[in-house]
Design a protein around this motif. Structure first.
Motif, PDB file in Angstrom:
ATOM      1  N   PHE A   1      44.059  32.643  45.725  1.00 17.64           N
ATOM      2  CA  PHE A   1      42.914  33.324  45.113  1.00 17.64           C
ATOM      3  C   PHE A   1      41.931  32.260  44.617  1.00 17.64           C
ATOM      4  O   PHE A   1      42.279  31.089  44.410  1.00 17.64           O
ATOM      5  N   ASP A   2      40.677  32.703  44.433  1.00 18.62           N
ATOM      6  CA  ASP A   2      39.625  31.821  43.912  1.00 18.62           C
ATOM      7  C   ASP A   2      38.636  32.695  43.161  1.00 18.62           C
ATOM      8  O   ASP A   2      37.931  33.515  43.750  1.00 18.62           O
ATOM      9  N   THR A   3      38.586  32.556  41.846  1.00 16.88           N
ATOM     10  CA  THR A   3      37.678  33.361  41.031  1.00 16.88           C
ATOM     11  C   THR A   3      36.268  32.775  40.998  1.00 16.88           C
ATOM     12  O   THR A   3      35.346  33.410  40.490  1.00 16.88           O
TER      13      THR A   3
ATOM     14  N   VAL B   1      46.034  39.880  34.158  1.00 15.17           N
ATOM     15  CA  VAL B   1      46.434  40.203  35.531  1.00 15.17           C
ATOM     16  C   VAL B   1      46.650  41.712  35.611  1.00 15.17           C
ATOM     17  O   VAL B   1      47.269  42.308  34.725  1.00 15.17           O
ATOM     18  N   LYS B   2      46.137  42.340  36.653  1.00 18.25           N
ATOM     19  CA  LYS B   2      46.329  43.775  36.873  1.00 18.25           C
ATOM     20  C   LYS B   2      46.692  44.006  38.332  1.00 18.25           C
ATOM     21  O   LYS B   2      46.327  43.224  39.201  1.00 18.25           O
TER      22      LYS B   2
ATOM     23  N   VAL C   1      48.628  46.655  48.200  1.00 21.21           N
ATOM     24  CA  VAL C   1      48.867  46.084  46.880  1.00 21.21           C
ATOM     25  C   VAL C   1      47.661  45.234  46.528  1.00 21.21           C
ATOM     26  O   VAL C   1      47.369  44.233  47.206  1.00 21.21           O
ATOM     27  N   ALA C   2      46.941  45.631  45.503  1.00 20.73           N
ATOM     28  CA  ALA C   2      45.753  44.892  45.059  1.00 20.73           C
ATOM     29  C   ALA C   2      46.056  44.217  43.730  1.00 20.73           C
ATOM     30  O   ALA C   2      46.522  44.873  42.787  1.00 20.73           O
ATOM     31  N   VAL C   3      45.807  42.907  43.655  1.00 18.06           N
ATOM     32  CA  VAL C   3      46.075  42.128  42.449  1.00 18.06           C
ATOM     33  C   VAL C   3      44.749  41.556  41.952  1.00 18.06           C
ATOM     34  O   VAL C   3      44.032  40.872  42.699  1.00 18.06           O
TER      35      VAL C   3
ATOM     36  N   THR D   1      38.813  37.894  40.308  1.00 19.38           N
ATOM     37  CA  THR D   1      38.802  38.247  41.729  1.00 19.38           C
ATOM     38  C   THR D   1      39.950  39.192  42.004  1.00 19.38           C
ATOM     39  O   THR D   1      40.945  39.228  41.260  1.00 19.38           O
ATOM     40  N   THR D   2      39.803  39.970  43.073  1.00 16.62           N
ATOM     41  CA  THR D   2      40.858  40.903  43.486  1.00 16.62           C
ATOM     42  C   THR D   2      41.259  40.577  44.911  1.00 16.62           C
ATOM     43  O   THR D   2      40.402  40.490  45.807  1.00 16.62           O
TER      44      THR D   2
END
Length: 662
Positions: free
Chosen positions: A558-560, A600-601, A641-643, A653-654
């Motif tokens: 991931f990269d926000t 985190v969601k 599955v979305a994180v 970011t998602t």
């Protein structure tokens, strides 16, 4: 003289019949378990399924909630309640009977336009074997949510009312055993005992106990199966409702039979005890035995009609077998209690009476073995239920107690043989040596000497004549002599080694019998092993059978876009199937060390079924480690599955990936 241990050598007069009974009992249990397997039997209704299932998440609110049970149940207007997240009723009212064929199903309609959230289904009913059963489960519409529903922690039939009802159940069984067993001991083993006050008190106390316990159960029946409030015991409307049920009718029938048994007791300890003519007494014995057997059988029928035997497999056979089993228990244990009372309280108990009871007890044990064989097969059904359910474990305890009781009874039988042998050896030895004459009674001044053998009169009082005082003094001395004679007889009995040994062994038997009675009563209120396993299989099939996909493992970069916004997300879902799952998520930085992020969601979506997104907010366990338990996956499929990872107040970011779950 000190008591000596009984001889255990072989003796034709004292064959160890009890050992045969013990072997028969154990073989019966094993044989019953070997035969167990086919057709199911039920007692204590159990929830075997529901729609929606426990823990399910559905896209839209259903129109109806249905529940399936293992046997017929009695339901009321509030037996099935559906509560929304705020604790308000979401159903429209009384349940509908949807039973068809062999499936027992009930359902309640739901209001239209229900919002998303977690709903609680609470149910309470009375099973066909008269025991209250209850439970609760949840399902969610759209996505799980918080709920304010606070259900009672205890099940139906608990609390103070349940405790009092349970005590009354114990007392009812104990009272019947004393009533029926004591009467059987008098009629079948020792007819002269009908005039013995200790035995009369034993039987009458059994009648009083059974009557009082039945009345208490009748009054407590309504709160026991409903509100659980003691004050409702005196609700006339609730009492009328109870009388319309099968358990209520059984309790009323028992009270009517107890009225007839009161007449039986009056004749047994009245006219029968005073009857001297042998022919008339023989005819009266037959009449009392027949009438008593009819009454006792009817009373046992009130249990069989409202307990485990009345439902499930082969009720037409199970009810007579259950009645016969209870009659055998009463004949054995109740007769044992009567024998113990006679040994301690009645001086002229004969060895013949003890020998006849030994035969009665052996016959009862044989009947118990046969009926226990059938009941074990019907209620347990498998080796796994024998060792893995509470009913099976209690049954093993009961079998062990029966084996121990029979072993002690064998010892008692040996003592009985010694007592009989001694009685035979002393028979025909001639008349007893007369007691020495009483010394002459001194004469008080002013009184004439009393006749030989009469009591000494008391000194005259100022306002009485000599003729008035002398009979009173004579009666007083007669009572004193009677007390001395009774004390002498008691000392003689206590010094008798055979009688003392028999009393001790019978006392041990009685103690074991009390424990056995407690275990048996607990068994009647315990869900049978076969039913418990059926319910477990049904719940497993309904709720967790599809959970065969295996653990899910994901690793995504991931990269926000902000500072320290790059890293790797690792996700583990276990067991990775439908139903409840546990989730662990790790956030690592570019250096593969745990990265501390503020939030985190996750969200799960099954697009093919239009389910979701189902949000999950994990808890921070440690730096870079987040976890969640009880993550519900309603059905198998390809889930997205979305994180969502947030690394600062503005940077997040998602990332998502499709995985197969279930």
């Amino acid at each position: 003289m000190t008591a000596t241990a009984p001889r255990f050598g072989p003796s034709p007069a004292r064959r160890p019949l009890a050992a045969v009974a013990l072997l028969t009992t154990l073989i019966s249990l094993l044989f019953g378990l070997v035969l167990a397997g086919a057709n199911p039997a039920s007692a204590h209704a159990a929830l075997t399924g529901s729609d929606p299932q426990d823990g399910a998440v559905v896209a839209t609110a259903p129109e109806e909630v249905t529940l399936s049970f293992s046997e017929q149940i009695a339901v009321g207007d509030d037996s099935i309640r559906v509560l929304d997240p705020a604790g308000e009723r979401a159903d429209t009212g009384a349940p509908r009977d949807l039973t068809s064929g062999g499936a027992v199903r009930y359902g309640v309609q739901l209001h239209s336009g229900l919002p998303d959230g977690t709903y609680t289904v609470a149910w309470q009913a009375v099973s066909a074997d008269s025991h209250p059963v209850s439970g609760a489960f949840t399902f969610s519409v759209g996505a799980p949510s918080e709920t304010t529903v606070d259900l009672p922690s205890g099940g139906a039939g608990g609390g103070l009312v349940g405790a009092l009802y349970g005590i009354a159940r114990y007392a009812a069984y104990a009272g019947f055993i004393l009533l029926a067993g004591g009467s059987a001991f008098v009629l079948a083993c020792w007819q002269r005992g009908a005039g013995a006050r200790p035995l009369q008190r034993l039987v009458v106390r059994g009648w009083v106990t059974l009557t009082a316990a039945t009345l208490v159960m009748l009054l407590l029946r309504h709160p026991y199966t409903g509100s659980g409030k003691l004050a409702d015991a005196f609700d006339l409307g609730g009492l009328q409702t109870v009388l319309d049920t099968r358990p209520g009718a059984a309790l009323v029938s028992r009270l009517l039979l107890l009225g007839a048994s009161a007449l039986f007791i009056a004749v047994l300890f009245g006219a029968y005890a005073k009857r001297e003519d042998e022919k008339e007494k023989q005819d009266l014995t037959f009449g009392l035995a027949t009438g008593g057997a009819v009454i006792a059988t009817g009373i046992t029928g009130t249990w069989a009609l409202a307990e485990h035997a009345s439902t499930g497999l082969q009720p037409g056979i199970a009810m007579p077998v259950d009645m016969l089993h209870l009659l055998a228990v009463a004949g054995w244990l109740g007769g044992l209690a009567a024998l113990l009372v006679a040994l301690y309280r009645v001086p002229d108990l004969t060895s013949g009476a003890v020998r006849r009871f030994s035969r009665l007890a052996f016959g009862s044990v044989v009947v118990l073995a046969g009926t226990g064989l059938y009941q074990s097969w019907r209620q347990v059904g498998s080796w796994s239920a024998l060792t893995g359910t509470r009913y099976g474990q209690l049954l093993l305890v009961k079998v062990a107690l029966v084996a121990l009781l029979i072993g002690v009874a064998w010892i008692s039988r040996r003592w009985t043989g010694r007592l009989t042998e001694r009685a035979g050896a002393t028979a025909g030895t001639g008349p007893a040596v007369p007691e020495p004459a009483q010394p002459p009674v001194p004469v008080e001044p002013g009184l004439s000497a009393p006749p030989a053998g009469s009591a000494q009169p008391a000194p005259p009082e100022a306002d009485r004549t000599d003729e008035e005082v002398a009979p009173e003094r004579a009666a007083q001395l007669a009572r004193q002599r009677a007390a001395l004679t009774a004390t002498k007889e008691k000392r003689t009995r206590d010094a008798d080694p055979e009688r003392s040994g028999l009393r001790r062994s019978v006392m041990v038997e009685t103690g074991i019998a009390v424990v056995l009675l407690v275990v048996t009563t607990i068994l009647t209120a315990t869900e049978p092993g076969r039913t418990e396993e059926e319910a477990a299989r049904g719940n497993t099939t309904a709720a967790a059978a599809p959970a065969t996909g295996g653990p899910v493992n994901l690793s995504l970069p991931f990269d926000t876009g902000g500072q320290n916004g790059k890293g790797t997300m690792r996700l583990d879902i276990s067991p990775g199937g439908t139903g409840s799952n546990s989730l662990h998520l790790w956030i690592d930085g570019p250096d593969e060390r745990p990265l501390d992020v503020p939030e985190v969601k996750l969200a799960f979506t099954l697009e093919s079924k239009d389910i979701g997104p189902l949000p999950v907010v994990p808890d921070r366990l440690a730096v870079g480690h987040w976890t969640a338990s009880g993550v519900q996956i309603p059905m198998a499929g390809d889930w997205k599955v979305a994180v969502t990872v947030r690394t600062s107040d503005i940077d997040q970011t998602t990332i998502d990936k499709n995985v197969k779950i279930g």
